[in-house]
Design an enzyme around this catalytic site. Structure first.
Site, PDB file in Angstrom:
ATOM      1  N   ARG A 178       0.740  -1.271  -0.070  1.00  0.00           N
ATOM      2  CA  ARG A 178      -0.032   0.020   0.091  1.00  0.00           C
ATOM      3  C   ARG A 178       0.853   1.305   0.007  1.00  0.00           C
ATOM      4  O   ARG A 178       0.592   2.324  -0.620  1.00  0.00           O
ATOM      5  CB  ARG A 178      -0.742   0.160   1.146  1.00  0.00           C
ATOM      6  N   CYS A 239      -0.657   6.896   8.429  1.00  0.00           N
ATOM      7  CA  CYS A 239      -1.108   5.675   7.614  1.00  0.00           C
ATOM      8  C   CYS A 239      -2.211   5.994   6.779  1.00  0.00           C
ATOM      9  O   CYS A 239      -1.961   7.010   5.909  1.00  0.00           O
ATOM     10  CB  CYS A 239      -1.439   4.974   8.924  1.00  0.00           C
ATOM     11  N   ARG A 240      -3.289   5.401   6.722  1.00  0.00           N
ATOM     12  CA  ARG A 240      -4.265   5.774   5.955  1.00  0.00           C
ATOM     13  C   ARG A 240      -5.204   6.692   6.492  1.00  0.00           C
ATOM     14  O   ARG A 240      -5.658   7.769   6.064  1.00  0.00           O
ATOM     15  CB  ARG A 240      -4.824   4.627   5.553  1.00  0.00           C
ATOM     16  N   LYS A 241      -5.688   6.300   7.730  1.00  0.00           N
ATOM     17  CA  LYS A 241      -6.734   7.411   8.454  1.00  0.00           C
ATOM     18  C   LYS A 241      -6.172   7.709   9.947  1.00  0.00           C
ATOM     19  O   LYS A 241      -6.965   7.866  10.802  1.00  0.00           O
ATOM     20  CB  LYS A 241      -8.137   6.642   8.592  1.00  0.00           C
ATOM     21  N   GLY A 242      -4.802   7.328  10.298  1.00  0.00           N
ATOM     22  CA  GLY A 242      -4.571   7.966  11.621  1.00  0.00           C
ATOM     23  C   GLY A 242      -4.723   6.762  12.748  1.00  0.00           C
ATOM     24  O   GLY A 242      -4.873   6.967  13.942  1.00  0.00           O
ATOM     25  N   VAL A 243      -5.046   5.485  12.379  1.00  0.00           N
ATOM     26  CA  VAL A 243      -5.175   4.362  13.249  1.00  0.00           C
ATOM     27  C   VAL A 243      -3.800   3.683  13.471  1.00  0.00           C
ATOM     28  O   VAL A 243      -3.562   3.942  14.471  1.00  0.00           O
ATOM     29  CB  VAL A 243      -6.377   3.615  12.643  1.00  0.00           C
ATOM     30  N   THR A 244      -3.253   2.925  12.524  1.00  0.00           N
ATOM     31  CA  THR A 244      -2.032   2.191  12.589  1.00  0.00           C
ATOM     32  C   THR A 244      -0.927   3.029  12.842  1.00  0.00           C
ATOM     33  O   THR A 244       0.036   2.565  13.416  1.00  0.00           O
ATOM     34  CB  THR A 244      -2.119   1.042  11.580  1.00  0.00           C
ATOM     35  N   SER A 266      -3.776  11.913   7.640  1.00  0.00           N
ATOM     36  CA  SER A 266      -2.980  10.632   7.038  1.00  0.00           C
ATOM     37  C   SER A 266      -3.097  10.816   5.458  1.00  0.00           C
ATOM     38  O   SER A 266      -3.608  11.679   4.813  1.00  0.00           O
ATOM     39  CB  SER A 266      -3.260   9.381   7.652  1.00  0.00           C
TER      40      SER A 266
END
Length: 288
Positions: A178, A239-244, A266
């Site tokens: 990704r 990351c993609r949405k600030g989670v991982t 992100s």
């Protein structure tokens, strides 16, 4: 981190209450597992369900943006959490830990420091045969005062400025495919894969052992060194949405670095707002 043994003893000793609250912060991709349903079937005794979909900025066009101070304070107050409560967060992901670090970081970014992640998650709680219940918890509401700590949060404008100033190192926690743009973003409409120019890739799964526990501080430190990420210097996680990205903040915290900032928007925001030359991806070329 707290261990399953420590939490099981706290549950057994009847310590759960205003001073210690447990949260199940599970979330799964639509159409896979149902987090709330699973919580209602079985959870750590005394645990409340923390619904990340309810505790976010629903007005934002981006995926998982932080709620306001007032929204967060009201939400966690209803879960019986005050500024004096020690909060322990877990989730039921098969990896051992997925969304729990996001909630850990949310508490910290809103000024709360006594918050821990259950090492090994619900996966290991079950594996060790520790008690579960289907009884929903009904904590007495409490008053929580949230104060946003801007040092732990980065905005689009700050990350854009950093591309020139290079004051912060930027680390992306998504899978290599990704990050490179060779694999699609799962469940994403109109979002190509790829990464912010200048960011380093450290997939969050690598911070966990095969059994779902956090690797040791020594192992984590070696991973940062291998990627030439200097823990003595400022760091932004994305990351993609600030989670991982919060897994990077947690791993650095375990290495003695408590000040990693998370870029909340992100890639979800960057892809839609940033100048094309700041987005790096092999996606278009591969598909052409």
């Amino acid at each position: 981190l707290v261990s399953t043994k420590w939490l099981a003893e706290s549950v057994r000793a009847g310590k759960l209450g205003p001073g210690l609250r447990v949260l199940d912060a599970s979330w799964y991709s639509p159409g896979t597992r149902e987090a709330r349903k699973e919580y209602l079937e079985r959870h750590v005794p005394g645990a409340s369900f923390f619904d990340i979909e309810e505790c976010r900025n629903t007005e934002s066009p981006y995926e998982m943006m932080l709620p306001s101070e007032a929204h967060f304070a009201d939400y966690v107050g209803r879960l019986g959490i005050s500024n004096q409560t020690h909060v322990v967060v877990y989730d039921g992901d098969n990896l051992g830990c997925f969304y729990a670090p996001r909630v850990w970081w949310m508490f910290r970014v809103f000024g709360h420091r006594t918050v821990s992640v259950l090492n090994g998650g619900f996966r290991n709680w079950l594996k060790e045969g520790l008690p579960v219940t289907s009884e929903p918890s009904r904590p007495e509401p409490a008053v929580f005062k949230a104060t946003l700590d801007r040092s732990l949060l980065k905005t689009y404008e700050q990350v854009l400025e950093n591309l020139e100033s290079k004051r912060f190192q930027l680390v992306d926690s998504r899978s290599q495919g990704r990050y490179l743009g060779t694999e699609p973003e799962p469940d994403a409409v109109g979002l190509d894969p790829g990464h912010i120019r200048g960011s380093v890739n450290m997939p969050f799964m690598d911070f966990l052992t095969a059994d779902g526990f956090e690797k040791t501080p020594e192992e984590l430190r070696a991973m940062f060194e291998a990627k030439k990420v200097n823990l003595a210097q400022p760091l932004i996680a994305t990351c993609r949405k600030g989670v991982t990205a919060c897994h990077i903040a947690l791993a650095a915290y375990l290495c003695g670095k408590p000040d990693v900032a998370v870029y909340d928007g992100s890639w979800s925001e960057w892809f839609r707002r940033a100048p094309p030359e700041t987005r790096v991806s092999q996606w278009k070329r591969e598909k052409a």
